[in-house]
Enzyme design. Structure first.
Site, mmCIF file in Angstrom:
data_model
loop_
_atom_site.group_PDB
_atom_site.id
_atom_site.type_symbol
_atom_site.label_atom_id
_atom_site.label_comp_id
_atom_site.label_asym_id
_atom_site.label_seq_id
_atom_site.Cartn_x
_atom_site.Cartn_y
_atom_site.Cartn_z
ATOM 1 N N HIS A 72 0.513 -1.477 0.017
ATOM 2 C CA HIS A 72 0.240 0.115 0.229
ATOM 3 C C HIS A 72 0.753 1.408 0.019
ATOM 4 O O HIS A 72 1.666 1.371 1.030
ATOM 5 C CB HIS A 72 -0.956 0.400 1.393
ATOM 6 N N TYR A 201 -9.106 5.658 6.892
ATOM 7 C CA TYR A 201 -9.584 5.856 8.896
ATOM 8 C C TYR A 201 -10.852 7.004 8.830
ATOM 9 O O TYR A 201 -10.051 7.958 8.009
ATOM 10 C CB TYR A 201 -7.887 6.579 9.163
ATOM 11 N N PRO A 293 -3.849 0.056 18.708
ATOM 12 C CA PRO A 293 -3.577 -0.513 17.430
ATOM 13 C C PRO A 293 -3.528 0.590 16.018
ATOM 14 O O PRO A 293 -3.635 0.738 15.149
ATOM 15 C CB PRO A 293 -5.503 -0.607 16.940
ATOM 16 N N LYS A 297 0.940 0.125 15.031
ATOM 17 C CA LYS A 297 3.170 -0.497 15.394
ATOM 18 C C LYS A 297 2.887 -1.099 16.327
ATOM 19 O O LYS A 297 4.679 -1.533 15.854
ATOM 20 C CB LYS A 297 3.117 1.324 16.069
ATOM 21 N N TYR A 385 3.669 6.924 9.612
ATOM 22 C CA TYR A 385 3.522 5.509 9.385
ATOM 23 C C TYR A 385 4.121 4.807 8.894
ATOM 24 O O TYR A 385 4.341 2.994 9.069
ATOM 25 C CB TYR A 385 2.350 6.195 8.610
HETATM 26 C C1 PHB Z 1 -6.254 -4.363 10.755
HETATM 27 O O1 PHB Z 1 -6.146 -4.530 9.640
HETATM 28 O O2 PHB Z 1 -6.301 -5.153 11.717
HETATM 29 C C2 PHB Z 1 -5.297 -2.911 11.236
HETATM 30 C C3 PHB Z 1 -4.905 -1.728 10.044
HETATM 31 C C4 PHB Z 1 -5.013 -0.679 10.184
HETATM 32 C C5 PHB Z 1 -4.302 -0.535 10.952
HETATM 33 C C6 PHB Z 1 -5.543 -1.105 12.736
HETATM 34 C C7 PHB Z 1 -5.565 -2.382 12.434
HETATM 35 O O3 PHB Z 1 -4.073 0.574 11.771
#
Ligand code: PHB
Ligand code: APR
Length: 390
Positions: A72, A201, A293, A297, A385
């Site tokens: 990505h 997000y 989460p 990280k 990120y």
């Molecule tokens: C996930 O795919 O579980 C996931 C992806 C990004 C995040 C947190 C969890 O920031």
């Protein structure tokens, strides 16, 4: 029984450390409290930084990740009903992340260890750590009605937040820093195509939402929920309805729903234990630190801890130098605190905080507006990120 390194815990930290040590010609035994199926049943984030990808390649377990993982180069931030792309790849001079589930990373490491015949003792009960402040540490455990003992040179505490390793350190020798957030994430895994080819997000008045994926046919979605919520209160239908309400109109339109494969609630916490070395005991991964989460990280920090630790232990045996061992804690903690800061900031920006009121909401929106319209601010976010340099 004797080995060079006793590793407590067969999660991603313990397994990757085992693989790194094996590659350096160092013997290790892994002790795990649960069964392999239990370890593989845990669903966690799935965004790997390049340093994590490189470590998996270094130990030779990267083939499936490169085949099935998704590279990505950006992600979307959504607020006020609109989406804004953060073009990580352009902003960081070509860096990307790999979307590949932590469960799959664990499975690849586990299969590789089994194929090489390396020792892992599952269902080791009542594990206890002894004499790590001296030259001859020992680990004891119970299995099949008998007590077993392993003598070693070093102990690696890779046993997660609730493990025995950190708890074995005298209180006066360790300091904890902690922030518990007043909400959790309810996650749902389903065999449905993702809403978009990248992650979204979303900040919404009803709470945070995340559209993530494991593949182009398997989605992972999250909604912010209250801490006292129970999974039983969330039928699949209620989850999808709540998620759709929080998404921007285009994402809501594209959302494909289906039966859940897994559904669980995780609390959000920031936690760091200092230091990470106590004589011949080292803490690594979730045993030493937890991040919320948001930004994914956790696994990346675990991987860099054991990357440093594997190299430090190899230097001890192969180059007769303890420089890496002596600087282990300090090197890890510098990286950890920067990731703690990013995860805390991203969490604070995107979630509904009951205590901050309308002023807090206006601050979030003003910061998001700045973030998506300033190259400097977007670059800072993208750099964090994709992962800060080692
Ligand atoms: C996930 O795919 O579980 C996931 C992806 C990004 C995040 C947190 C969890 O920031
Ligand atoms: N004895 C032996 N094993 C134990 C003990 C114990 N007393 N206590 C815990 N364990 C095992 C757990 O059963 C688990 O399999 O240690 C392992 C720790 O694994 P994780 O919790 O996955 O921690 P870690 O390997 O550091 O992985 C970090 O997990 O939570 C995510 O975001 C985090 O992605 C990061 C990753």
């Amino acid at each position: 029984m004797r080995t060079q390194v006793a590793i407590i815990g067969a999660g991603p930290s313990g397994l990757l450390l085992g693989a790194l040590l094996h590659k350096a010609g160092i013997d290790a035994v892994i002790l795990e409290a649960k069964t392999p199926d239990y370890v593989l049943g845990r669903i966690r984030a799935g965004v790997l930084e390049q340093v994590c990808v490189d470590l998996l390649d270094e130990v030779g377990v990267g083939a499936r990740m490169h085949r099935e993982g998704l590279a990505h180069g950006g992600f979307d931030l959504a607020f006020g009903g609109q989406r804004h792309r953060i073009d990580m790849k352009t902003l960081t001079g070509g860096k990307q992340v790999m979307v590949y589930g932590q469960t799959e990373v664990t499975r690849d490491l586990m299969d590789d260890r089994a194929a090489k015949g390396l020792p892992t003792i599952y269902e080791a009960a009542s594990v206890s750590l002894h004499d790590f402040d001296g030259a001859k540490p020992r680990v004891r455990w119970q299995k099949d009605g008998a007590t077993h003992e392993l003598e070693c040179d070093f102990i690696a505490g890779c046993d997660g937040f609730h493990g025995v390793s950190r708890a074995s350190v005298p209180e006066s020798a360790i300091r904890h820093y902690e922030r518990v957030y007043p909400f959790g994430w309810l996650g749902l895994l389903s065999d449905t195509p993702p809403v978009s080819h990248e992650l979204i997000y979303t900040r919404h008045e009803r709470g945070f939402a995340l559209c993530s994926m494991r593949s182009m046919t398997r989605s992972r979605h999250y909604v912010q929920c209250s801490l006292d919520d129970k999974v039983e209160n969330w039928s699949d239908e209620r989850f999808w309805t709540e998620l759709r309400r929080r998404l921007d109109p285009e994402a809501a339109e594209r959302l494909v729903t289906g039966p859940s494969i897994e559904k669980s609630i995780a609390p959000l916490r920031s936690f760091v234990a200092e230091p990470m070395r106590f004589g011949r005991l080292f803490l690594a991964g979730d045993a030493a630190h937890i991040v919320p989460p948001t930004g994914a990280k956790g696994l990346n920090l675990a991987a860099t801890d054991v990357g440093y630790l594997g190299r430090a232990i190899a230097e001890h045996y192969n180059e007769k130098s303890d420089a890496g061992i002596d600087s282990y804690s300090e090197r890890c903690l510098r990286r950890i605190w920067r990731a703690e800061r990013f995860s805390w900031w991203f969490t604070s920006l995107m979630h509904k905080f009951p205590e901050t009121g309308e002023f807090g909401e206006k601050m979030q929106l003003a910061e998001l507006d700045y973030l998506v319209n300033s190259v400097a601010a977007s670059t800072a976010m993208a750099e964090n990120y994709v992962g800060l340099p080692l």
